[in-house]
Enzyme design. Structure first.
Site, PDB file in Angstrom:
ATOM      1  N   GLY A 111       0.817  -1.205   0.000  1.00 29.29           N
ATOM      2  CA  GLY A 111       0.000   0.000   0.000  1.00 29.29           C
ATOM      3  C   GLY A 111       0.856   1.262   0.000  1.00 29.29           C
ATOM      4  O   GLY A 111       1.988   1.268  -0.513  1.00 29.29           O
ATOM      5  N   ASN A 112       0.336   2.295   0.659  1.00 27.21           N
ATOM      6  CA  ASN A 112       1.021   3.591   0.612  1.00 27.21           C
ATOM      7  C   ASN A 112       2.414   3.576   1.233  1.00 27.21           C
ATOM      8  O   ASN A 112       3.360   4.094   0.657  1.00 27.21           O
ATOM      9  CB  ASN A 112       0.148   4.654   1.284  1.00 27.21           C
ATOM     10  CG  ASN A 112      -0.887   5.190   0.320  1.00 27.21           C
ATOM     11  OD1 ASN A 112      -0.558   5.560  -0.809  1.00 27.21           O
ATOM     12  ND2 ASN A 112      -2.143   5.206   0.732  1.00 27.21           N
ATOM     13  N   ILE A 135      -7.165  -3.066   0.872  1.00 28.78           N
ATOM     14  CA  ILE A 135      -8.631  -3.026   0.915  1.00 28.78           C
ATOM     15  C   ILE A 135      -9.126  -1.579   0.974  1.00 28.78           C
ATOM     16  O   ILE A 135     -10.297  -1.321   0.775  1.00 28.78           O
ATOM     17  CB  ILE A 135      -9.214  -3.833   2.108  1.00 28.78           C
ATOM     18  CG1 ILE A 135      -8.826  -3.209   3.452  1.00 28.78           C
ATOM     19  CG2 ILE A 135      -8.809  -5.289   2.035  1.00 28.78           C
ATOM     20  CD1 ILE A 135      -9.667  -3.707   4.615  1.00 28.78           C
ATOM     21  N   ASP A 136      -8.209  -0.644   1.270  1.00 27.84           N
ATOM     22  CA  ASP A 136      -8.617   0.757   1.435  1.00 27.84           C
ATOM     23  C   ASP A 136      -8.791   1.499   0.102  1.00 27.84           C
ATOM     24  O   ASP A 136      -9.396   2.567   0.072  1.00 27.84           O
ATOM     25  CB  ASP A 136      -7.582   1.522   2.280  1.00 27.84           C
ATOM     26  CG  ASP A 136      -7.523   1.017   3.705  1.00 27.84           C
ATOM     27  OD1 ASP A 136      -8.436   0.283   4.117  1.00 27.84           O
ATOM     28  OD2 ASP A 136      -6.557   1.361   4.412  1.00 27.84           O
ATOM     29  N   ARG A 171     -34.155  -1.526  15.233  1.00 32.49           N
ATOM     30  CA  ARG A 171     -32.962  -0.904  15.826  1.00 32.49           C
ATOM     31  C   ARG A 171     -32.206  -0.020  14.831  1.00 32.49           C
ATOM     32  O   ARG A 171     -32.323  -0.177  13.616  1.00 32.49           O
ATOM     33  CB  ARG A 171     -31.987  -2.009  16.269  1.00 32.49           C
ATOM     34  CG  ARG A 171     -32.380  -2.620  17.586  1.00 32.49           C
ATOM     35  CD  ARG A 171     -31.442  -3.758  17.945  1.00 32.49           C
ATOM     36  NE  ARG A 171     -31.726  -4.246  19.282  1.00 32.49           N
ATOM     37  CZ  ARG A 171     -31.363  -5.426  19.738  1.00 32.49           C
ATOM     38  NH1 ARG A 171     -30.701  -6.264  18.967  1.00 32.49           N
ATOM     39  NH2 ARG A 171     -31.651  -5.782  20.975  1.00 32.49           N
ATOM     40  N   ARG A 284     -10.451  -8.429   5.657  1.00 33.96           N
ATOM     41  CA  ARG A 284      -9.173  -8.626   4.944  1.00 33.96           C
ATOM     42  C   ARG A 284      -8.867 -10.102   4.705  1.00 33.96           C
ATOM     43  O   ARG A 284      -7.854 -10.433   4.084  1.00 33.96           O
ATOM     44  CB  ARG A 284      -8.033  -8.034   5.774  1.00 33.96           C
ATOM     45  CG  ARG A 284      -7.931  -6.568   5.664  1.00 33.96           C
ATOM     46  CD  ARG A 284      -6.582  -5.960   5.915  1.00 33.96           C
ATOM     47  NE  ARG A 284      -5.627  -6.661   6.701  1.00 33.96           N
ATOM     48  CZ  ARG A 284      -4.919  -6.101   7.683  1.00 33.96           C
ATOM     49  NH1 ARG A 284      -5.135  -4.846   8.020  1.00 33.96           N
ATOM     50  NH2 ARG A 284      -4.007  -6.789   8.312  1.00 33.96           N
TER      51      ARG A 284
HETATM   52  O1  F6P Z   1      -4.492  -0.802   5.358  1.00 31.49           O
HETATM   53  C1  F6P Z   1      -5.445  -1.768   5.507  1.00 31.49           C
HETATM   54  C2  F6P Z   1      -6.069  -1.724   6.883  1.00 31.49           C
HETATM   55  O2  F6P Z   1      -6.920  -2.841   7.021  1.00 31.49           O
HETATM   56  C3  F6P Z   1      -6.828  -0.446   7.219  1.00 31.49           C
HETATM   57  O3  F6P Z   1      -8.119  -0.392   6.687  1.00 31.49           O
HETATM   58  C4  F6P Z   1      -6.814  -0.483   8.725  1.00 31.49           C
HETATM   59  O4  F6P Z   1      -6.956   0.829   9.240  1.00 31.49           O
HETATM   60  C5  F6P Z   1      -5.475  -1.073   9.040  1.00 31.49           C
HETATM   61  O5  F6P Z   1      -5.074  -1.810   7.884  1.00 31.49           O
HETATM   62  C6  F6P Z   1      -5.437  -1.986  10.237  1.00 31.49           C
HETATM   63  O6  F6P Z   1      -4.116  -2.363  10.460  1.00 31.49           O
HETATM   64  P1  F6P Z   1      -3.657  -3.588  11.362  1.00 31.49           P
HETATM   65  O7  F6P Z   1      -4.023  -4.850  10.653  1.00 31.49           O
HETATM   66  O8  F6P Z   1      -2.180  -3.429  11.454  1.00 31.49           O
HETATM   67  O9  F6P Z   1      -4.381  -3.463  12.647  1.00 31.49           O
END
Ligand code: F6P
Length: 357
Positions: A111-112, A135-136, A171, A284
């Site tokens: 990713g980034n 996934i982001d 709800r 994920r």
């Molecule tokens: O970058 C993917 C991601 O699933 C984000 O959506 C989330 O904020 C982060 O990773 C969670 O990171 P970790 O698995 O290290 O808790």
């Protein structure tokens, strides 16, 4: 003889193995004697010299497998050039191990953060090609990353199932969806799952406006309200704070996200029974969707073609239904957030969805 290294870095996602398979199979077609090195646990393995030579059979039966056969680890970019903390010159080590393997190219799937380090290594003279996963869906210059659509499918299924229990109990249900900086996953799955309110990090909310949307639905005789909340959603008050100030504000309240706070606020203000669902890493996990298997394979084949053309310092991308590439230096450090006037935001508003703003 070509020698190629592959690593997967940062949070895992469905489609990593499908991409590894795509690039490996295409490479064996182009260079039957290619040597592929699988680097363990992302940049950690490159820093510490933990890798193995892979063979064609290692890439069989992995198309549908979730996670990553290479392992992954978060090695923050901001610590890459810091030597003092663990007494290791990480950049020098990565260059040394690249040379020791005799690599012609290093493929970095991530990713980034991964792309920032990939760019750093490219600037240091290594031949690097990135492949955009997450996934982001927040990597600049690509319409979609692999892993995103699978997560959209999974989050949509969560929302679908929550609908029936929400209706039965009359709800308000909040579903917290991963995405700390970018709200793409919440935006897409919220629309796909027929959510009524979408809360994104890019569009700070006002709790009064959320409660108005809930009350309007109750008055209209609707039995439930579904609120899709991005993990990084924030109130207008929090949006006016600096990052550290916001973290301290939440820490004081024992919160990392706003979801549970909103459950209490909505319940108190509207009198409606309110619950939260937090699927977390479920989003994920597991096998990639058909879309992601195809995209991952297209990305992998394109990366092999870039190696054939000796085109380095780039990352693969999908732009307008075509696979292409961007320079690493053009995309590193530029997360792709949801523009507040994005067409999908307009679609949601046109459908009467509230962003709580
Ligand atoms: O970058 C993917 C991601 O699933 C984000 O959506 C989330 O904020 C982060 O990773 C969670 O990171 P970790 O698995 O290290 O808790």
């Amino acid at each position: 003889m070509k020698k190629i290294g592959i690593l997967t870095s940062g949070g895992d996602c469905p489609g990593l193995n499908a991409t590894i398979r795509g690039v490996a199979k295409a490479l064996y077609e182009i260079y039957p004697d290619v040597k592929i090195y699988g680097i363990h646990d992302g940049y950690y393995g490159l820093i510490h010299g933990e890798y193995q030579e892979m063979h064609p059979e290692d890439f069989s039966d992995i198309l549908t497998r979730g996670g990553t056969i290479l392992g992954t680890y978060r090695t923050p970019y901001k610590k890459m050039q810091i030597i003092e903390e663990d007494n290791i010159d990480k950049v020098a080590n990565m260059k040394k191990n690249y040379k020791e393997m005799g690599l012609d190219c290093l493929l970095t799937l991530g990713g980034n953060g991964t792309h920032k380090t990939a760019n750093l290594l490219s600037e240091e003279g290594l031949n690097v090609i990135g492949l955009p996963k997450t996934i982001d869906n927040d990597i600049y210059g690509t319409d979609f990353t692999f892993g995103f659509h699978t997560a959209v499918d999974l989050a949509t299924e969560v929302i679908d199932r929550v609908h029936t229990t929400a209706d039965s109990h009359k709800r308000v249900m909040l579903i917290e969806i991963m995405g700390n900086k970018a709200g793409w996953l919440t935006l897409y799955s919220g629309i796909a799952g027929g959510a009524d309110v979408l809360l994104l990090p890019e569009i700070p909310y006002d709790v009064d406006s959320i409660c108005k949307a809930v009350e309007a639905r109750t008055e209209a005789g609707k039995s439930s309200t579904i609120i899709a909340v991005a993990e990084g959603a924030m109130s207008k008050e929090e949006a006016a704070m600096k990052k550290k100030e916001r973290a301290a504000y939440r820490a004081e309240r024992g919160e990392t996200t706003v979801t549970n706070r909103l459950v209490k606020e909505i319940m108190q203000r509207t009198g409606s029974e309110t619950r939260a669902v937090i699927p977390g890493h479920f989003l994920r996990g597991g096998t990639p969707s058909a879309y992601d298997r195809v995209l991952a394979t297209q990305f992998g084949v394109y990366a092999a073609e870039l190696i054939r053309k000796e085109k380095y310092g780039v990352t693969v991308a999908l732009v307008g239904n075509k696979i292409t590439h961007n320079k690493l230096s053009d995309i590193a450090g530029k997360p792709k957030l949801v523009p507040v006037d994005h067409q999908m935001v307009q679609v949601a508003r046109a459908m009467g969805l509230s962003f709580g703003d």
